[in-house]
Design an enzyme around this catalytic site. Structure first.
Site, PDB file in Angstrom:
ATOM      1  N   HIS A  47       0.840  -1.301  -0.120  1.00 37.55           N
ATOM      2  CA  HIS A  47      -0.033   0.096   0.035  1.00 37.55           C
ATOM      3  C   HIS A  47       0.936   1.451   0.234  1.00 37.55           C
ATOM      4  CE1 HIS A  47      -3.860  -1.969   1.584  1.00 37.55           C
ATOM      5  NE2 HIS A  47      -3.388  -2.525   0.617  1.00 37.55           N
ATOM      6  N   TYR A  76       4.113   5.682  10.773  1.00 38.76           N
ATOM      7  CA  TYR A  76       3.282   4.609  10.291  1.00 38.76           C
ATOM      8  C   TYR A  76       4.013   3.712   9.429  1.00 38.76           C
ATOM      9  CZ  TYR A  76      -0.858   2.080   8.890  1.00 38.76           C
ATOM     10  OH  TYR A  76      -1.774   1.178   9.000  1.00 38.76           O
TER      11      TYR A  76
HETATM   12  C1  DHB Z   1      -4.919  -4.057  10.408  1.00 41.67           C
HETATM   13  C2  DHB Z   1      -4.881  -4.157  11.870  1.00 41.67           C
HETATM   14  C3  DHB Z   1      -4.434  -2.776  12.516  1.00 41.67           C
HETATM   15  O1  DHB Z   1      -4.204  -2.763  13.926  1.00 41.67           O
HETATM   16  C4  DHB Z   1      -4.320  -1.748  11.966  1.00 41.67           C
HETATM   17  O2  DHB Z   1      -4.008  -0.614  12.371  1.00 41.67           O
HETATM   18  C5  DHB Z   1      -4.692  -1.670  10.370  1.00 41.67           C
HETATM   19  C6  DHB Z   1      -4.912  -2.957   9.763  1.00 41.67           C
HETATM   20  C7  DHB Z   1      -5.320  -5.490   9.736  1.00 41.67           C
HETATM   21  O3  DHB Z   1      -5.647  -6.149  10.852  1.00 41.67           O
HETATM   22  O4  DHB Z   1      -5.597  -5.590   8.716  1.00 41.67           O
END
Ligand code: DHB
Ligand code: FAD
Length: 391
Positions: free
Chosen positions: A74, A384
């Site tokens: 992504h 992130y």
């Molecule tokens: C997913 C889990 C998360 O804690 C997050 O912040 C984003 C995606 C997931 O399980 O896809």
């Protein structure tokens, strides 16, 4: 079962398995004892987002073949609030970094298969009565109902509820914790993706997150009361909440389909700064927990064992204990940054009725700021995709 190894590892989660691979690469003997069955650890639905460096490491270790074929790469995330979407373009904001969506249990399957191929005796599943012993002396051991494993060091990679942290004398544990008054209800639904990337939504009814697993399966989460009974959450009620919380004035629709998995997780932030006691080293969830909003849990666990493997390698090569002595301090810098970011994303995006209206207005102003300032977006994106990590 092996009776003597250099490093005894408790727990075959991401931390324990990755550590075993790193040690194997360095020619250090290790064995994992795991309380659950192989089927259970490979079937437990948990995290989904891998930081760029975590993916790079898996590939460098030769563990990324299926990931490269099946994962979703992504280029950003969308923040949604006040019925509008705001896209954060990660490669543009971070000098080319992306994130990868690949379910934790798929990582586990890949790591288990590759480890057993290298050494069929590397993991013992379904072991009862596991306890770290004698780690304040020079000859520690892992005690189990099947016998003792003598080792030089024990890695406690046994998650938040495991025996390793609990084995450290309570008066020496330095822990910090906050518990949130909400949890996540997570579902897997047989429906094609509603969007090509993740959507994090703040809404007056509570948080919602749209994620993905495959071209046929979506992963979605909604904020709920952690004490809720799953039986109160019918499929209709879940879709109804998701539709409202993800609503937008744009031309977008949530694709729906049969829900085939539901669970509720409580949310806490926790750090045990005592990550080492004698010859026992804690790594991953055994030492720290983050709420899932920043998608950091698995990545922080991986970072700990990279530091631990490097320290063990240095010890066996030179006899020096410098890196083992600085293990906790080195890890805690990254851990606290991960804690800060996860706490920030959680408080920013969840509706907390215990907060004063003033504070809730501040969160909206913060979201507005992120949506309109490249500097604020860069700060969020940098965290992130994962802070720099030397592997
Ligand atoms: C997913 C889990 C998360 O804690 C997050 O912040 C984003 C995606 C997931 O399980 O896809
Ligand atoms: P774990 O994965 O917990 O592995 C520990 C292992 O030790 C387990 O296999 C366990 O069976 C074993 N063990 C425990 N006790 C014993 C014993 N007595 N003897 C032998 N073995 C033992 N993070 C995200 O980023 N996004 C998410 O959506 C997300 N969802 C989560 C949902 C749940 C229910 C949980 C618990 C965590 C979630 N996390 C999420 C966090 C993420 O999954 C963890 O941070 C990650 O699993 C940490 O890896 P670990 O190896 O440290 O611990």
């Amino acid at each position: 079962m092996k009776r003597k190894v250099q490093v005894g590892i408790i727990g075959a989660g991401p931390a324990g398995l990755l550590l075993a691979h790193l040690l194997h690469r360095q020619g250090i003997s290790a064995a994992i004892v795991e309380g659950r069955t192989r089927e259970a650890i490979e079937g437990t639905i948990r995290a989904g987002v891998l930081e760029q460096w975590t993916v790079d490491l898996l590939i460098a270790l030769g563990l990324g073949e299926r990931l490269k074929r099946e994962a979703h790469f992504h280029d950003g995330i969308t923040l949604r609030f006040n019925r509008a979407s705001h896209h954060l373009d990660f490669p543009a904001l971070t000098g080319g970094k992306r994130v990868t969506v690949y379910a934790q249990h798929e990582v586990i399957k890949d790591l288990v298969a590759a480890l057993l191929e290298k050494d069929p005796e590397a993991i013992r599943f379904g072991v009862r009565g596991v306890k770290p012993r004698d780690f304040d002396g020079d000859h520690p051991a892992i005690e189990t109902e099947e016998g003792r494993i003598e080792c030089d060091f024990i890695a406690g990679c046994d998650g938040f509820h495991g025996p390793s942290r609990q084995a450290i004398p309570a008066q020496h544990l330095r822990c910090y914790e906050t518990v949130y008054p909400f949890g996540w209800l997570g579902i897997l639904a047989k429906a094609p993706p509603s969007h090509h990337e993740l959507i994090y939504a703040r809404h007056d009814r509570g948080f919602a997150l749209l994620s993905t697993r495959s071209p046929e399966v979506q992963r979605l989460y909604i904020q709920c009361d952690p004490a809720d009974d799953l039986a109160e959450w019918s499929d209709d009620r879940i879709w109804n909440e998701l539709r409202q919380r993800l609503e937008t004035d744009e031309d977008w629709r949530l694709t729906e389909g049969p829900i085939f998995q539901k669970n509720i997780v409580a949310m806490r932030s926790f750090v045990c700064e005592t990550m080492r006691w004698g010859r026992l080293f804690l790594a991953g969830d055994a030492a720290h927990i983050v709420p899932p909003t920043g998608a950091k849990g698995l990545n922080l666990a991986a970072a700990d064992v990279v530091v631990l493997a490097r320290a063990l390698e240095s010890y066996y090569r030179t006899g020096g204990t410098g890196l083992l002595d600085s293990y906790a301090d080195t890890c805690l810098k990254r851990i606290w940054r991960g804690e800060r970011f996860s706490w920030y994303m959680t408080t920013l995006l969840h509706k907390n009725d215990a907060e004063e209206d003033f504070v809730q207005r501040i969160h909206m102003a913060d979201l507005d700021y992120v949506a309109s300032s490249e500097a604020a977006q860069r700060a969020l994106a940098e965290n992130y995709v994962g802070l720099p990590m030397e592997v």
